[in-house]
Design a protein around this motif. Structure first.
Motif, mmCIF file in Angstrom:
data_model
loop_
_atom_site.group_PDB
_atom_site.id
_atom_site.type_symbol
_atom_site.label_atom_id
_atom_site.label_comp_id
_atom_site.label_asym_id
_atom_site.label_seq_id
_atom_site.Cartn_x
_atom_site.Cartn_y
_atom_site.Cartn_z
ATOM 1 N N ARG A 56 -10.316 81.443 -31.659
ATOM 2 C CA ARG A 56 -10.258 80.696 -32.913
ATOM 3 C C ARG A 56 -11.657 80.259 -33.353
ATOM 4 N NH1 ARG A 56 -5.076 76.611 -31.806
ATOM 5 N NH2 ARG A 56 -3.506 78.270 -31.555
ATOM 6 N N THR A 57 -11.732 79.866 -34.604
ATOM 7 C CA THR A 57 -12.978 79.304 -35.098
ATOM 8 C C THR A 57 -13.233 77.969 -34.397
ATOM 9 O OG1 THR A 57 -11.656 78.436 -36.936
ATOM 10 C CG2 THR A 57 -12.967 80.385 -37.363
ATOM 11 N N THR A 119 -7.128 87.147 -34.203
ATOM 12 C CA THR A 119 -7.689 85.813 -34.021
ATOM 13 C C THR A 119 -6.857 84.834 -34.835
ATOM 14 O OG1 THR A 119 -9.176 86.150 -35.883
ATOM 15 C CG2 THR A 119 -10.040 86.702 -33.694
ATOM 16 N N ALA A 120 -7.221 83.585 -34.807
ATOM 17 C CA ALA A 120 -6.535 82.581 -35.608
ATOM 18 C C ALA A 120 -7.578 81.603 -36.153
ATOM 19 C CB ALA A 120 -5.492 81.847 -34.755
ATOM 20 N N PRO A 121 -7.334 81.057 -37.342
ATOM 21 C CA PRO A 121 -6.142 81.261 -38.159
ATOM 22 C C PRO A 121 -6.335 82.369 -39.196
ATOM 23 C CG PRO A 121 -7.456 79.507 -39.097
ATOM 24 C CD PRO A 121 -8.198 79.979 -37.865
ATOM 25 N N TYR A 213 -1.696 79.469 -37.875
ATOM 26 C CA TYR A 213 -2.195 79.835 -36.550
ATOM 27 C C TYR A 213 -1.208 80.701 -35.764
ATOM 28 C CZ TYR A 213 -6.049 76.526 -37.043
ATOM 29 O OH TYR A 213 -7.188 75.873 -37.459
#
Length: 237
Positions: A56-57, A119-121, A213
């Motif tokens: 995630r970021t 990946t998320a979101p 997410y």
């Protein structure tokens, strides 16, 4: 007399057997429904766990202003993004129209036919001005510069760098939010920021970021994480 007795006995037996048969059918149906429900929950929990493992970021919460709202400072990251002019200010329509376009790039629609990790979101950006945008985060540990990312096969997809930004965000569970829910969440954000003396920090343009997410279908609503955010002026902090 004996024939009449036999007929009466057969009729009584049928009356006794019929309810028993229905009870068996209902019990079998109940067992089947319970098994399907258990399978659905198991698959949903598995989907949730898989999403929780996605990269995630990264961000830092620098302040909380009540109502579950966080002021976050994000580290720079790359996104694969597509523009959806026909969506207007509808996050639901933008996501529906733009998701597949970007997903094709992630799953091999690029110069090297590289299938990248999810990946998320996934974020949809809608605004009172300009077109909507749908973006996937590029795997931060793998792609630090745009030159490292495969070239999209579809010209509608662009890989771009998002410099560290500041947002006010609120998380909530449930299915992907409808436009009405997004509008309510944005109004709640703006009210909370105003009460905290931060109304002037909200960037103009009316941009709203709607993030998910988890997958919209398999993960049970109570386990899904949705977010609505508004960009802030970093100079205000």
């Amino acid at each position: 007399e004996e024939a009449r007795f036999r007929k009466t006995s057969a009729d009584e037996l049928a009356m006794l057997t019929l309810p028993s048969a229905w009870r068996f059918v209902w019990r079998a149906l109940a067992v089947a429904i319970s098994a399907l429900a258990l399978l659905r929950v198991s698959v949903g929990v598995a989907a949730w766990r898989a999403a929780e493992c996605l990269e995630r970021t990264k961000y830092e919460v620098i302040r909380k202003v009540g109502r579950g709202i966080e002021i976050r400072r994000y580290e720079p990251f790359l996104v694969a993004e597509t523009t959806v002019p026909q969506a207007g200010a509808s996050a639901v329509r933008a996501s529906s129209l733009g998701f597949r376009t970007v997903a094709k790039y992630i799953f091999g629609g690029n110069s090297g036919a590289v299938k990248m990790k999810m990946t998320a979101p996934v974020t949809t950006s809608v605004s009172e001005r300009g077109p909507a945008r749908v973006s996937f985060v590029m795997q931060p540990s793998e792609y630090a510069r745009t030159s490292q990312a495969p070239r999209p096969s579809d010209s509608a997809v662009k890989v771009k760098r998002v410099d560290g930004r500041l947002v006010a965000a609120r998380s909530f569970s449930g299915p992907p939010p409808k436009d009405e829910r997004v509008a309510r969440e944005r109004a709640l954000l703006l009210k909370a920021l105003d009460e905290a003396g931060l109304a002037s920090a909200v960037l103009g343009g009316g941009e709203t970021l709607v993030s998910g997410y988890h997958d919209p279908f398999m993960t049970p609503g109570p386990l899904r994480r949705n977010e609505v955010a508004v960009p802030l002026d970093p100079r205000a902090f």
